[in-house]
Design a protein around this motif. Structure first.
Motif, short mmCIF file in Angstrom:
data_model
loop_
_atom_site.label_atom_id
_atom_site.label_comp_id
_atom_site.label_asym_id
_atom_site.label_seq_id
_atom_site.Cartn_x
_atom_site.Cartn_y
_atom_site.Cartn_z
N ASP A 1 74.25 113.39 76.52
CA ASP A 1 73.31 114.37 75.95
C ASP A 1 74.05 115.64 75.51
O ASP A 1 73.73 116.22 74.47
N ASP A 2 75.03 116.05 76.32
CA ASP A 2 75.82 117.23 75.95
C ASP A 2 76.63 116.96 74.69
O ASP A 2 76.79 117.84 73.84
N ARG A 3 77.14 115.73 74.58
CA ARG A 3 77.93 115.36 73.39
C ARG A 3 77.05 115.38 72.14
O ARG A 3 77.46 115.89 71.10
N LEU A 4 75.82 114.85 72.26
CA LEU A 4 74.90 114.87 71.13
C LEU A 4 74.56 116.31 70.74
O LEU A 4 74.53 116.65 69.55
N LEU B 1 77.60 117.84 69.00
CA LEU B 1 77.72 117.32 67.64
C LEU B 1 76.70 117.98 66.72
O LEU B 1 77.02 118.38 65.60
N ALA B 2 75.46 118.09 67.19
CA ALA B 2 74.40 118.70 66.39
C ALA B 2 74.73 120.15 66.09
O ALA B 2 74.55 120.63 64.96
N ARG B 3 75.24 120.85 67.08
CA ARG B 3 75.59 122.27 66.86
C ARG B 3 76.78 122.40 65.92
O ARG B 3 76.81 123.27 65.05
N LEU C 1 77.84 120.19 63.58
CA LEU C 1 77.62 119.68 62.23
C LEU C 1 76.42 120.31 61.53
O LEU C 1 76.43 120.49 60.31
N LEU C 2 75.37 120.61 62.28
CA LEU C 2 74.15 121.12 61.66
C LEU C 2 73.77 122.52 62.12
O LEU C 2 72.75 123.06 61.71
N ALA C 3 74.57 123.08 63.01
CA ALA C 3 74.33 124.43 63.54
C ALA C 3 72.94 124.56 64.15
O ALA C 3 72.29 125.58 64.03
N THR C 4 72.49 123.49 64.79
CA THR C 4 71.16 123.45 65.41
C THR C 4 71.27 122.62 66.68
O THR C 4 71.95 121.59 66.68
N PRO C 5 70.58 123.03 67.75
CA PRO C 5 70.60 122.18 68.96
C PRO C 5 69.95 120.83 68.68
O PRO C 5 69.05 120.71 67.84
N TYR C 6 70.40 119.84 69.39
CA TYR C 6 69.91 118.47 69.19
C TYR C 6 68.40 118.39 69.36
O TYR C 6 67.72 117.72 68.60
N LYS D 1 68.20 113.43 64.05
CA LYS D 1 68.64 112.91 65.36
C LYS D 1 69.25 111.52 65.21
O LYS D 1 70.26 111.21 65.83
N SER D 2 68.61 110.69 64.36
CA SER D 2 69.14 109.34 64.18
C SER D 2 70.54 109.38 63.57
O SER D 2 71.40 108.58 63.92
N VAL D 3 70.79 110.33 62.67
CA VAL D 3 72.12 110.46 62.06
C VAL D 3 73.14 110.91 63.11
O VAL D 3 74.23 110.35 63.20
N ILE D 4 72.78 111.90 63.92
CA ILE D 4 73.68 112.36 64.98
C ILE D 4 73.95 111.22 65.96
O ILE D 4 75.09 111.03 66.42
N ASP D 5 72.92 110.45 66.30
CA ASP D 5 73.10 109.30 67.19
C ASP D 5 74.08 108.29 66.60
O ASP D 5 74.94 107.76 67.31
N LEU D 6 73.96 108.03 65.28
CA LEU D 6 74.88 107.09 64.62
C LEU D 6 76.31 107.61 64.63
O LEU D 6 77.26 106.86 64.85
#
Length: 186
Positions: free
Chosen positions: A4-7, A10-12, A14-19, A27-32
């Protein structure tokens, strides 16, 4: 680091937003990306779950929207008119001018064909939305992966520059020592 921390990281990154604040598609893109799995085709796009009536509506729409249908329909209308006008002198015409029965048939065909074509178009619009969502996921993932690659290349370039700077500093120190040695020996 937990998954969960890794997701979230990654979200922060790549997208500058919390997961947790991302939309489902994001979310599906970050999961992939986290899973490093290929983007598969949406199962809804692969499955043909149409009923007999849905397939029939699609076939009617495909045929009714073709030039062959228009040509064949015009030929049938011309044949109907020629036949009824030609048989009138023998009192054998089944739909004399003004062709009231023909008008009834045309109205009935239009009344049935229009909703059938609209059903087919609605199904196609749903499929197009799924295709667009899939394209969005693929494009977003590609863009984010490119951003990650740029970051990795920048990090490698920075390491390379630090190494070059270290080598240059060592070379400069060696040259300074040699110059000092030569100046002391002269």
């Amino acid at each position: 680091m937990t998954p969960d921390d890794r997701l979230d990281q990654l979200a922060r990154d790549l997208l500058a937003t919390p997961y947790a604040a991302l939309k489902d598609v994001q979310k599906s893109v970050i999961d992939l990306i986290a899973a490093e799995a290929p983007t598969g085709l949406n199962k809804a796009l692969l499955a043909d779950d149409r009923s007999f009536w849905d397939r029939l509506a699609d076939r009617v729409a495909a045929i009714g929207g073709s030039w062959a249908f228009i040509g064949g329909f015009c030929a049938c209308l011309a044949l109907w008119i020629v036949l009824n006008v030609g048989l009138k002198p023998f009192h054998l015409s089944f739909d004399p001018y003004p062709f009231i029965f023909l008008n009834l048939i045309l109205s009935t065909v239009a009344a049935i064909q229009a909703p059938v074509i609209m059903m087919s178009q609605n199904r196609q619009a749903t499929k197009d939305r799924l295709n667009a969502e899939h394209d969005y996921v693929v494009n977003l993932r590609a863009e984010l992966e490119i951003m990650r690659l740029h970051a990795k290349l920048d990090a490698l370039r920075e390491q390379e520059m630090v190494e070059i700077l270290r080598c240059n500093t060592e070379t400069l120190d060696i040259l300074k020592a040699q110059v000092a040695k030569m100046a002391g020996g002269a």
